[in-house]
Design a protein around this motif. Structure first.
Motif, PDB file in Angstrom:
ATOM      1  N   SER A 244      20.730 -22.842  -0.161  1.00 34.68           N
ATOM      2  CA  SER A 244      21.348 -24.167  -0.216  1.00 34.68           C
ATOM      3  C   SER A 244      22.798 -24.137  -0.681  1.00 34.68           C
ATOM      4  O   SER A 244      23.592 -25.000  -0.288  1.00 34.68           O
ATOM      5  CB  SER A 244      20.533 -25.086  -1.130  1.00 34.68           C
ATOM      6  OG  SER A 244      20.491 -24.568  -2.450  1.00 34.68           O
ATOM      7  N   ILE A 245      23.165 -23.164  -1.507  1.00 36.81           N
ATOM      8  CA  ILE A 245      24.523 -23.130  -2.058  1.00 36.81           C
ATOM      9  C   ILE A 245      25.393 -22.065  -1.395  1.00 36.81           C
ATOM     10  O   ILE A 245      26.584 -22.289  -1.152  1.00 36.81           O
ATOM     11  CB  ILE A 245      24.485 -22.906  -3.581  1.00 36.81           C
ATOM     12  CG1 ILE A 245      23.817 -24.101  -4.256  1.00 36.81           C
ATOM     13  CG2 ILE A 245      25.886 -22.686  -4.143  1.00 36.81           C
ATOM     14  CD1 ILE A 245      23.772 -24.013  -5.771  1.00 36.81           C
ATOM     15  N   PHE A 246      24.803 -20.915  -1.066  1.00 38.70           N
ATOM     16  CA  PHE A 246      25.618 -19.809  -0.578  1.00 38.70           C
ATOM     17  C   PHE A 246      25.538 -19.608   0.935  1.00 38.70           C
ATOM     18  O   PHE A 246      26.555 -19.357   1.580  1.00 38.70           O
ATOM     19  CB  PHE A 246      25.205 -18.511  -1.281  1.00 38.70           C
ATOM     20  CG  PHE A 246      25.336 -18.574  -2.774  1.00 38.70           C
ATOM     21  CD1 PHE A 246      26.520 -18.982  -3.363  1.00 38.70           C
ATOM     22  CD2 PHE A 246      24.274 -18.251  -3.593  1.00 38.70           C
ATOM     23  CE1 PHE A 246      26.657 -19.054  -4.737  1.00 38.70           C
ATOM     24  CE2 PHE A 246      24.391 -18.315  -4.971  1.00 38.70           C
ATOM     25  CZ  PHE A 246      25.584 -18.718  -5.544  1.00 38.70           C
ATOM     26  N   PHE A 247      24.348 -19.694   1.519  1.00 39.02           N
ATOM     27  CA  PHE A 247      24.184 -19.351   2.929  1.00 39.02           C
ATOM     28  C   PHE A 247      24.447 -20.525   3.872  1.00 39.02           C
ATOM     29  O   PHE A 247      25.225 -20.411   4.819  1.00 39.02           O
ATOM     30  CB  PHE A 247      22.775 -18.801   3.178  1.00 39.02           C
ATOM     31  CG  PHE A 247      22.480 -17.518   2.457  1.00 39.02           C
ATOM     32  CD1 PHE A 247      23.504 -16.696   2.011  1.00 39.02           C
ATOM     33  CD2 PHE A 247      21.169 -17.128   2.209  1.00 39.02           C
ATOM     34  CE1 PHE A 247      23.235 -15.509   1.342  1.00 39.02           C
ATOM     35  CE2 PHE A 247      20.889 -15.941   1.540  1.00 39.02           C
ATOM     36  CZ  PHE A 247      21.919 -15.136   1.107  1.00 39.02           C
ATOM     37  N   LEU A 248      23.785 -21.649   3.628  1.00 34.35           N
ATOM     38  CA  LEU A 248      23.907 -22.781   4.550  1.00 34.35           C
ATOM     39  C   LEU A 248      25.299 -23.413   4.562  1.00 34.35           C
ATOM     40  O   LEU A 248      25.824 -23.706   5.645  1.00 34.35           O
ATOM     41  CB  LEU A 248      22.843 -23.833   4.224  1.00 34.35           C
ATOM     42  CG  LEU A 248      21.408 -23.461   4.613  1.00 34.35           C
ATOM     43  CD1 LEU A 248      20.427 -24.506   4.100  1.00 34.35           C
ATOM     44  CD2 LEU A 248      21.277 -23.311   6.125  1.00 34.35           C
ATOM     45  N   PRO A 249      25.929 -23.652   3.417  1.00 38.78           N
ATOM     46  CA  PRO A 249      27.262 -24.282   3.465  1.00 38.78           C
ATOM     47  C   PRO A 249      28.281 -23.494   4.280  1.00 38.78           C
ATOM     48  O   PRO A 249      29.064 -24.086   5.031  1.00 38.78           O
ATOM     49  CB  PRO A 249      27.664 -24.358   1.987  1.00 38.78           C
ATOM     50  CG  PRO A 249      26.372 -24.435   1.255  1.00 38.78           C
ATOM     51  CD  PRO A 249      25.443 -23.542   2.025  1.00 38.78           C
ATOM     52  N   VAL A 250      28.285 -22.165   4.162  1.00 38.47           N
ATOM     53  CA  VAL A 250      29.267 -21.385   4.913  1.00 38.47           C
ATOM     54  C   VAL A 250      28.990 -21.457   6.409  1.00 38.47           C
ATOM     55  O   VAL A 250      29.903 -21.314   7.227  1.00 38.47           O
ATOM     56  CB  VAL A 250      29.281 -19.918   4.420  1.00 38.47           C
ATOM     57  CG1 VAL A 250      28.058 -19.150   4.915  1.00 38.47           C
ATOM     58  CG2 VAL A 250      30.558 -19.216   4.843  1.00 38.47           C
ATOM     59  N   SER A 251      27.741 -21.714   6.780  1.00 39.34           N
ATOM     60  CA  SER A 251      27.405 -21.872   8.193  1.00 39.34           C
ATOM     61  C   SER A 251      27.843 -23.232   8.729  1.00 39.34           C
ATOM     62  O   SER A 251      27.939 -23.416   9.940  1.00 39.34           O
ATOM     63  CB  SER A 251      25.892 -21.701   8.397  1.00 39.34           C
ATOM     64  OG  SER A 251      25.469 -20.429   7.957  1.00 39.34           O
ATOM     65  N   LEU A 252      28.088 -24.169   7.832  1.00 37.31           N
ATOM     66  CA  LEU A 252      28.559 -25.497   8.228  1.00 37.31           C
ATOM     67  C   LEU A 252      30.079 -25.585   8.240  1.00 37.31           C
ATOM     68  O   LEU A 252      30.632 -26.653   8.487  1.00 37.31           O
ATOM     69  CB  LEU A 252      27.998 -26.556   7.269  1.00 37.31           C
ATOM     70  CG  LEU A 252      26.480 -26.744   7.287  1.00 37.31           C
ATOM     71  CD1 LEU A 252      26.055 -27.674   6.155  1.00 37.31           C
ATOM     72  CD2 LEU A 252      26.017 -27.296   8.621  1.00 37.31           C
ATOM     73  N   ALA A 253      30.738 -24.462   7.990  1.00 33.17           N
ATOM     74  CA  ALA A 253      32.200 -24.470   7.902  1.00 33.17           C
ATOM     75  C   ALA A 253      32.858 -24.911   9.197  1.00 33.17           C
ATOM     76  O   ALA A 253      33.990 -25.399   9.189  1.00 33.17           O
ATOM     77  CB  ALA A 253      32.709 -23.083   7.507  1.00 33.17           C
ATOM     78  N   ALA A 262      37.189 -21.840   1.205  1.00 34.09           N
ATOM     79  CA  ALA A 262      36.463 -22.113  -0.039  1.00 34.09           C
ATOM     80  C   ALA A 262      34.983 -21.801   0.111  1.00 34.09           C
ATOM     81  O   ALA A 262      34.358 -21.243  -0.808  1.00 34.09           O
ATOM     82  CB  ALA A 262      36.659 -23.573  -0.440  1.00 34.09           C
ATOM     83  N   LEU A 263      34.403 -22.134   1.264  1.00 32.00           N
ATOM     84  CA  LEU A 263      32.982 -21.866   1.485  1.00 32.00           C
ATOM     85  C   LEU A 263      32.711 -20.366   1.590  1.00 32.00           C
ATOM     86  O   LEU A 263      31.685 -19.877   1.104  1.00 32.00           O
ATOM     87  CB  LEU A 263      32.509 -22.585   2.750  1.00 32.00           C
ATOM     88  CG  LEU A 263      32.506 -24.118   2.672  1.00 32.00           C
ATOM     89  CD1 LEU A 263      32.140 -24.729   4.019  1.00 32.00           C
ATOM     90  CD2 LEU A 263      31.543 -24.592   1.594  1.00 32.00           C
ATOM     91  N   ASN A 264      33.626 -19.635   2.221  1.00 37.49           N
ATOM     92  CA  ASN A 264      33.484 -18.176   2.264  1.00 37.49           C
ATOM     93  C   ASN A 264      33.537 -17.586   0.862  1.00 37.49           C
ATOM     94  O   ASN A 264      32.769 -16.676   0.521  1.00 37.49           O
ATOM     95  CB  ASN A 264      34.595 -17.566   3.119  1.00 37.49           C
ATOM     96  CG  ASN A 264      34.370 -17.767   4.605  1.00 37.49           C
ATOM     97  OD1 ASN A 264      33.248 -18.015   5.045  1.00 37.49           O
ATOM     98  ND2 ASN A 264      35.428 -17.667   5.381  1.00 37.49           N
ATOM     99  N   CYS A 265      34.445 -18.105   0.068  1.00 37.52           N
ATOM    100  CA  CYS A 265      34.588 -17.632  -1.308  1.00 37.52           C
ATOM    101  C   CYS A 265      33.306 -17.894  -2.097  1.00 37.52           C
ATOM    102  O   CYS A 265      32.814 -17.020  -2.825  1.00 37.52           O
ATOM    103  CB  CYS A 265      35.781 -18.328  -1.958  1.00 37.52           C
ATOM    104  SG  CYS A 265      36.268 -17.646  -3.551  1.00 37.52           S
ATOM    105  N   LEU A 266      32.753 -19.086  -1.934  1.00 36.29           N
ATOM    106  CA  LEU A 266      31.507 -19.428  -2.617  1.00 36.29           C
ATOM    107  C   LEU A 266      30.362 -18.533  -2.155  1.00 36.29           C
ATOM    108  O   LEU A 266      29.552 -18.063  -2.966  1.00 36.29           O
ATOM    109  CB  LEU A 266      31.171 -20.896  -2.359  1.00 36.29           C
ATOM    110  CG  LEU A 266      29.858 -21.418  -2.949  1.00 36.29           C
ATOM    111  CD1 LEU A 266      29.892 -21.353  -4.468  1.00 36.29           C
ATOM    112  CD2 LEU A 266      29.590 -22.848  -2.484  1.00 36.29           C
ATOM    113  N   ALA A 267      30.286 -18.277  -0.854  1.00 42.75           N
ATOM    114  CA  ALA A 267      29.191 -17.474  -0.306  1.00 42.75           C
ATOM    115  C   ALA A 267      29.185 -16.055  -0.859  1.00 42.75           C
ATOM    116  O   ALA A 267      28.126 -15.436  -0.992  1.00 42.75           O
ATOM    117  CB  ALA A 267      29.283 -17.440   1.220  1.00 42.75           C
TER     118      ALA A 267
END
Length: 297
Positions: A244-253, A262-267
């Protein structure tokens, strides 16, 4: 170009700091985890095989981070197109392979607890190794069209900013709508593939955890049930956090282009949490599970 320079000035130091912190924390944790897994557990069980491959995936991600940190700290990319492509692929491979191996661990736990006898012929190190090899093969095969597309992207666009090569930030040098459309064409199919894959794997994790928890609740005594369910829920919470925090958000980039960096950094932070998964799986759940299985054999 102005927007790119503004982004690098405002956020580059933050991204570089996060990547540097991930390297400093993730490298020793995963190196230690790999040593413990190989030294004390070996490749003698299916979950050990999957966890070793998960560690390798995290270490490959960490290998790609120093140059990301350098790029965001300096705004310059000194290594050329091919290095950028390879490091980009290592990053993407971690997201996909980590999600798959985490799901394999959940399914292996499901088979061990819910179908301990019927699954014995499936839960062998040999089959697990073949499954892991297949995962890496699929991941690499997916990289081929991605790499070709990224190479074409570099060839078709001016990817320099202030006379210095750039990487990871695939910004157009102008605001031409056609360029923006091409940029979307580059990311959208990849993002949809990854998003569908991750959502499917998340559903499998949820279903596996529910069945394991239900089985433990039915067949174990109260004390053992509580201890095992705590470990199961901790593992599930970590898996849910990963997705929910690392994998899915970066796929919604692809839907939030300006947030991609920012999403890549978080992932990238996901590789620092996987050692917790190894700890709870081996030292908690798996040991107790074997103890509870022994009287029934």
């Amino acid at each position: 170009m102005h927007d790119f320079n503004k982004m690098m000035t405002q956020n580059g130091t933050v991204y570089a700091t996060v990547y540097g912190s991930v390297i400093a924390l993730g490298l020793p944790l995963n190196a230690l985890s790999l040593w413990i897994l190989l030294r004390h557990h070996g490749l003698k069980s299916t979950n050990a095989v999957f966890m070793v491959n998960l560690v390798i995936s995290d270490l490959l991600l960490i290998i790609s981070l120093p140059m990301r940190a350098y790029f965001y700290a300096t705004g310059m990319w000194p290594l050329g197109e091919m290095a950028c492509i390879w490091l980009t692929m290592l990053f993407r491979n971690n997201i996909r392979s980590s999600a798959i191996f985490i799901t394999f661990i959940s399914v292996d736990r499901l088979l061990a607890v819910v179908y301990p006898l019927r699954s014995r012929h499936l839960r062998t190190p040999s089959i697990a190794s073949k499954g892991a090899a297949l995962v890496w093969l699929i991941v690499v095969v997916v990289n081929i069209p991605e790499s070709v597309t990224l190479k074409q992207y570099f060839n078709n666009r001016n990817y320099t900013q202030n006379n210095a090569s750039t990487c990871f930030e695939y910004k157009n040098s102008n605001n031409n709508n056609n360029n923006n459309t091409l940029n979307d064409d580059f990311y959208r199919p990849i993002a949809f593939f990854q998003l569908v894959l991750l959502l499917t794997l998340l559903c499998i994790n949820i279903l596996s955890t529910a069945l394991v928890s239900w089985t433990l609740n039915r067949h174990l005594n109260v004390t053992t049930r509580i201890n095992n369910r705590v470990n199961v829920m901790l593992i599930f919470a970590m898996n849910l956090l990963m997705f929910s925090i690392f994998f899915l958000p970066v796929s919604l980039a692809v839907f939030f282009i300006e947030k991609r960096a920012a999403l890549n950094c978080l992932a990238s932070v996901n590789c620092c949490l996987d050692p917790l998964l190894y700890y709870f799986s081996f030292d908690g759940f798996w040991k107790k599970k074997e103890d509870t299985d022994r009287p029934t054999e």
